[in-house]
Design a protein around this motif. Structure first.
Motif, PDB file in Angstrom:
ATOM      1  N   VAL A 226      36.812  37.680  68.741  1.00 14.83           N
ATOM      2  CA  VAL A 226      37.927  38.291  67.995  1.00 14.83           C
ATOM      3  C   VAL A 226      38.279  37.512  66.727  1.00 14.83           C
ATOM      4  O   VAL A 226      39.023  38.010  65.890  1.00 14.83           O
ATOM      5  CB  VAL A 226      39.201  38.447  68.864  1.00 14.83           C
ATOM      6  N   GLY A 227      37.760  36.280  66.607  1.00 12.30           N
ATOM      7  CA  GLY A 227      38.025  35.504  65.385  1.00 12.30           C
ATOM      8  C   GLY A 227      38.831  34.235  65.614  1.00 12.30           C
ATOM      9  O   GLY A 227      39.372  33.663  64.666  1.00 12.30           O
ATOM     10  N   LYS A 228      38.880  33.760  66.856  1.00 16.67           N
ATOM     11  CA  LYS A 228      39.672  32.558  67.160  1.00 16.67           C
ATOM     12  C   LYS A 228      39.195  31.339  66.354  1.00 16.67           C
ATOM     13  O   LYS A 228      39.990  30.683  65.686  1.00 16.67           O
ATOM     14  CB  LYS A 228      39.595  32.233  68.674  1.00 16.67           C
ATOM     15  N   SER A 229      37.896  31.043  66.456  1.00 16.29           N
ATOM     16  CA  SER A 229      37.389  29.823  65.810  1.00 16.29           C
ATOM     17  C   SER A 229      37.511  29.908  64.290  1.00 16.29           C
ATOM     18  O   SER A 229      37.841  28.914  63.629  1.00 16.29           O
ATOM     19  CB  SER A 229      35.930  29.581  66.207  1.00 16.29           C
ATOM     20  N   THR A 230      37.277  31.090  63.733  1.00 14.11           N
ATOM     21  CA  THR A 230      37.357  31.258  62.281  1.00 14.11           C
ATOM     22  C   THR A 230      38.789  31.059  61.798  1.00 14.11           C
ATOM     23  O   THR A 230      39.043  30.345  60.818  1.00 14.11           O
ATOM     24  CB  THR A 230      36.878  32.676  61.895  1.00 14.11           C
ATOM     25  N   ASN A 231      39.741  31.666  62.476  1.00 13.19           N
ATOM     26  CA  ASN A 231      41.137  31.596  62.018  1.00 13.19           C
ATOM     27  C   ASN A 231      41.784  30.250  62.305  1.00 13.19           C
ATOM     28  O   ASN A 231      42.695  29.826  61.590  1.00 13.19           O
ATOM     29  CB  ASN A 231      41.945  32.751  62.612  1.00 13.19           C
ATOM     30  N   ILE A 232      41.324  29.587  63.346  1.00 14.80           N
ATOM     31  CA  ILE A 232      41.868  28.255  63.650  1.00 14.80           C
ATOM     32  C   ILE A 232      41.490  27.301  62.510  1.00 14.80           C
ATOM     33  O   ILE A 232      42.288  26.447  62.106  1.00 14.80           O
ATOM     34  CB  ILE A 232      41.356  27.771  65.032  1.00 14.80           C
ATOM     35  N   GLN A 233      40.291  27.450  61.970  1.00 14.22           N
ATOM     36  CA  GLN A 233      39.862  26.596  60.849  1.00 14.22           C
ATOM     37  C   GLN A 233      40.713  26.880  59.614  1.00 14.22           C
ATOM     38  O   GLN A 233      41.111  25.963  58.899  1.00 14.22           O
ATOM     39  CB  GLN A 233      38.376  26.805  60.526  1.00 14.22           C
ATOM     40  N   ALA A 234      40.997  28.162  59.386  1.00 16.22           N
ATOM     41  CA  ALA A 234      41.810  28.533  58.214  1.00 16.22           C
ATOM     42  C   ALA A 234      43.213  27.951  58.345  1.00 16.22           C
ATOM     43  O   ALA A 234      43.792  27.443  57.373  1.00 16.22           O
ATOM     44  CB  ALA A 234      41.862  30.053  58.078  1.00 16.22           C
ATOM     45  N   LEU A 235      43.773  28.012  59.545  1.00 14.67           N
ATOM     46  CA  LEU A 235      45.121  27.463  59.747  1.00 14.67           C
ATOM     47  C   LEU A 235      45.108  25.942  59.589  1.00 14.67           C
ATOM     48  O   LEU A 235      46.012  25.366  58.973  1.00 14.67           O
ATOM     49  CB  LEU A 235      45.677  27.864  61.122  1.00 14.67           C
TER      50      LEU A 235
ATOM     51  N   ARG B 287      46.797  21.183  56.726  1.00 14.34           N
ATOM     52  CA  ARG B 287      46.424  19.909  56.080  1.00 14.34           C
ATOM     53  C   ARG B 287      46.854  19.920  54.616  1.00 14.34           C
ATOM     54  O   ARG B 287      47.308  18.906  54.095  1.00 14.34           O
ATOM     55  CB  ARG B 287      44.916  19.663  56.206  1.00 14.34           C
ATOM     56  N   SER B 288      46.746  21.101  53.984  1.00  9.53           N
ATOM     57  CA  SER B 288      47.104  21.181  52.556  1.00  9.53           C
ATOM     58  C   SER B 288      48.596  20.954  52.338  1.00  9.53           C
ATOM     59  O   SER B 288      49.019  20.617  51.243  1.00  9.53           O
ATOM     60  CB  SER B 288      46.682  22.537  51.973  1.00  9.53           C
ATOM     61  N   ILE B 289      49.400  21.142  53.380  1.00 12.21           N
ATOM     62  CA  ILE B 289      50.834  20.857  53.225  1.00 12.21           C
ATOM     63  C   ILE B 289      51.204  19.524  53.896  1.00 12.21           C
ATOM     64  O   ILE B 289      52.365  19.274  54.204  1.00 12.21           O
ATOM     65  CB  ILE B 289      51.725  22.021  53.728  1.00 12.21           C
TER      66      ILE B 289
ATOM     67  N   GLU C  62      53.788  29.975  57.000  1.00 13.23           N
ATOM     68  CA  GLU C  62      54.071  29.690  55.597  1.00 13.23           C
ATOM     69  C   GLU C  62      55.557  29.657  55.274  1.00 13.23           C
ATOM     70  O   GLU C  62      55.987  28.943  54.387  1.00 13.23           O
ATOM     71  CB  GLU C  62      53.358  30.706  54.700  1.00 13.23           C
ATOM     72  N   ILE C  63      56.306  30.478  55.993  1.00 15.25           N
ATOM     73  CA  ILE C  63      57.743  30.511  55.693  1.00 15.25           C
ATOM     74  C   ILE C  63      58.408  29.431  56.520  1.00 15.25           C
ATOM     75  O   ILE C  63      58.343  29.451  57.749  1.00 15.25           O
ATOM     76  CB  ILE C  63      58.328  31.893  56.045  1.00 15.25           C
ATOM     77  N   GLU C  64      58.995  28.474  55.836  1.00 16.08           N
ATOM     78  CA  GLU C  64      59.574  27.353  56.548  1.00 16.08           C
ATOM     79  C   GLU C  64      60.593  27.856  57.568  1.00 16.08           C
ATOM     80  O   GLU C  64      61.413  28.718  57.282  1.00 16.08           O
ATOM     81  CB  GLU C  64      60.241  26.386  55.574  1.00 16.08           C
ATOM     82  N   GLY C  65      60.520  27.328  58.756  1.00 19.15           N
ATOM     83  CA  GLY C  65      61.453  27.763  59.780  1.00 19.15           C
ATOM     84  C   GLY C  65      60.882  28.895  60.618  1.00 19.15           C
ATOM     85  O   GLY C  65      61.402  29.199  61.687  1.00 19.15           O
ATOM     86  N   ASN C  66      59.801  29.526  60.141  1.00 18.47           N
ATOM     87  CA  ASN C  66      59.172  30.575  60.933  1.00 18.47           C
ATOM     88  C   ASN C  66      58.698  30.026  62.266  1.00 18.47           C
ATOM     89  O   ASN C  66      58.833  30.633  63.303  1.00 18.47           O
ATOM     90  CB  ASN C  66      57.942  31.137  60.189  1.00 18.47           C
TER      91      ASN C  66
END
Ligand SMILES: Nc1ncnc2c1ncn2[C@@H]1O[C@H](COP(=O)(O)OP(=O)(O)OP(=O)(O)O)[C@@H](O)[C@H]1O
Ligand SMILES: [Mg+2]
Length: 215
Positions: A17-26, A31-33, A210-214
């Protein structure tokens, strides 16, 4: 919130379903923040648990694995993983992103194989006490959609088929129902429609963070 500094985030859902792909994106986004992020997976995530993974997923054992043996091995691997990797990381204040966790055991061994949900619940308490993810992203799609993607990936990368991938489609549909039943009963779940394009799925996953507090 269970973990005051780090966060424990799990990705769940059926095959492909895309678990490994999306976990890398997250992980990349976090890390970028400026977060320290550990990406890990189940079964596995430590040398001992990866050995158990190999036994659990290897296609060609000389004998069929008893469903209860499979269940106990899943929890043995998890107990090691939580103790050696996940808890220490959270205590350091890291974020832990985990590809599958206990919900997969309930969905696959419970709903899929038909093992007693109350037995699984008892083992869960023994193996992990009340330790639980802060948030769980459920990537939901019809079993056939994920299986088609997983098979295409398998052919492209020349992967060996694992023990679960050879199950019939009805097994994966039962597991999907299990995931959805869990998601309806616990507020830590965020369901994302994984039958959308990869771009749309990833955008929705990242939007949760992305939305702080989300989250
Ligand atoms: N939304 C999508 N649309 C089209 N293709 C996708 C989508 N999401 C992932 N893919 C592709 O489908 C394949 C399976 O994705 P991925 O390996 O991330 O799934 P998975 O859930 O980790 O699978 P598994 O359960 O086998 O570990 C990959 O080739 C990936 O690039
Ligand atoms: Mg994967």
């Amino acid at each position: 919130m269970q973990n005051p500094t780090g966060r424990f985030i799990t990705f769940e859902g059926g095959e492909g379903v895309g678990k490994s792909t999306n976990i890398q994106a997250l992980a990349e986004y976090l890390r970028s923040i400026g977060k320290t992020v550990i990406v890990t997976r189940e079964p596995g995530g430590t040398p001992i648990a990866e050995k158990i993974r190999n036994d659990l997923l290897k296609a060609h054992h000389e004998e069929p694995m008893a469903p209860m043996a499979e269940l106990l091995l899943m929890f043995a691997a998890r107990a090691q993983h939580v103790d050696a990797v996940i808890r220490p990381a959270l205590e350091r204040g890291d974020w832990v992103l985990c590809d599958r966790f206990t919900d997969s055991t309930i969905a696959y061994q419970g709903y899929g194989r038909g093992l007693s949900l109350s037995t699984i619940e008892q083992l869960k308490t023994m193996a992990q006490g009340d330790f639980s993810p802060d948030h769980t992203i459920l990537l939901d799609a019809p079993a056939s959609v994920g299986m088609t993607r997983a098979r295409a990936r398998g052919e492209e990368l020349n992967e060996e088929t694992d023990r679960f991938e050879t199950e019939e489609m009805a097994f994966f549909e039962r597991a999907r129902e299990g995931f959805l039943a869990l998601a309806r009963s616990e507020s830590r779940f965020h369901i994302v429609d994984a039958s959308q394009s990869l771009d749309d799925v990833t955008k929705q996953v990242l939007a949760l963070f992305e939305i702080e507090g989300n989250i």
